[in-house]
Scaffold this motif. Sequence first.
Motif, PDB file in Angstrom:
ATOM      1  N   UNK A  19       2.364   9.816  -8.329  1.00  0.00           N
ATOM      2  CA  UNK A  19       1.301   8.824  -8.312  1.00  0.00           C
ATOM      3  C   UNK A  19       1.033   8.333  -6.907  1.00  0.00           C
ATOM      4  N   UNK A  20      -0.233   8.040  -6.635  1.00  0.00           N
ATOM      5  CA  UNK A  20      -0.593   7.433  -5.359  1.00  0.00           C
ATOM      6  C   UNK A  20      -1.526   6.254  -5.611  1.00  0.00           C
ATOM      7  N   UNK A  21      -1.423   5.262  -4.738  1.00  0.00           N
ATOM      8  CA  UNK A  21      -2.392   4.175  -4.654  1.00  0.00           C
ATOM      9  C   UNK A  21      -3.199   4.435  -3.392  1.00  0.00           C
ATOM     10  N   UNK A  22      -4.502   4.683  -3.552  1.00  0.00           N
ATOM     11  CA  UNK A  22      -5.341   5.106  -2.436  1.00  0.00           C
ATOM     12  C   UNK A  22      -6.418   4.077  -2.147  1.00  0.00           C
ATOM     13  N   UNK A  23      -6.665   3.880  -0.860  1.00  0.00           N
ATOM     14  CA  UNK A  23      -7.723   2.996  -0.389  1.00  0.00           C
ATOM     15  C   UNK A  23      -8.871   3.859   0.116  1.00  0.00           C
TER      16      UNK A  23
END
Length: 370
Positions: A19-23
């Motif tokens: 999982x990634x949290x991307x901006x």
Amino acid sequence: MPDLSIGLMSGTSLDGVDGVLADFDATPLRVLAHATAGFDPALRAELLALNTPGGHDELHRAQLAANALVRVYAQVVHELLRQAGVAASQVRAIGAHGQTVRHRPQLFDGTGYTVQLNQPALLAELTGIDVVADFRTRDVAAGGQGAPLAPFFHRGMFGRPGRVVGVLNIGGISNLTVLRPDGSQIGFDCGPGNALLDAWTQRHTGRPYDDRGAWAAGGQVDAALLQDLLAESYFAAPPPKSTGRDLFHPDWLAARLAPHAGLAPQAVQATLAELTARCCADDVGRYQPGLPDLVVCGGGALNDHLLARLRALLPGTRVVSSAEAGLPPLQVEAAAFAWLARQCVQREPLALESTTGARGARVLGAVWPA
């Protein structure tokens, strides 16, 4: 306020969730957090069993496996939020791919189907964030293969003005994207990636995978077996095309091993690694000869032996890990589904014709509001 989305990917390798949290305020994006969670042995075994038709009470088991999968997804989401110090309310959406257990597009009735185990409603309940899922079925309904979808993300992440770039994702299955300077692209599944390698390693060594390809590197490729493996008709089929464990599974391998009784397990592993490298390199030569750059992502990018074989088979091509191109290998597919979730929420259609063969641009995914 940052433009934040989460992407979750559990692929055909069946090793767990990335999982990634991307901006997306950054160009092309900035990863604020990356988290992984492995599957416990019982869940992995059940997901693997559900890839094979004919099991007892499959509908019931599939629903419970989907619930268990989503609880792992939720665990990864909470870890991403914790790492980044971000509240759930700040995240636009979660893109949750689900776990593919059948992929049979264009077959049987002309439309076929693709099935990803998932419970997006439960994930919305557990996280308090809108969930986008079911990305592939609209493409299949529009006459497409439903895969691969990452090439659309690859252009924004790895494309270079005025230059041809290839992106090779080696997960359980390998897929190739070719990005061309005129804005066109092709993308399709080449064939097996790690799926057969991992299954053979597990069977003969008890380890889940061949770390950096060391076991394969120490073996001798059997030329006769390799030719029998490469005789599979899928390799010669033109794109658009996609595949999965429906075709490349242990029984497929067993049937082709039968005339080669007595081969040492390490020789088989070396030959399977050569199969993965050859089918990818052959497709580069067939569809983009003289490719200057090939960016490799997925778990296969961590396999030193596979990378060495690709470099040997593509001597005029600069073969690099995606880490050198701006995004670590195990983050690429998860980031792609964060991007696809954002595209869905914004109702941005993707021009699918040249990649999946669909009848035009479509918005992919469905939304489960928090």
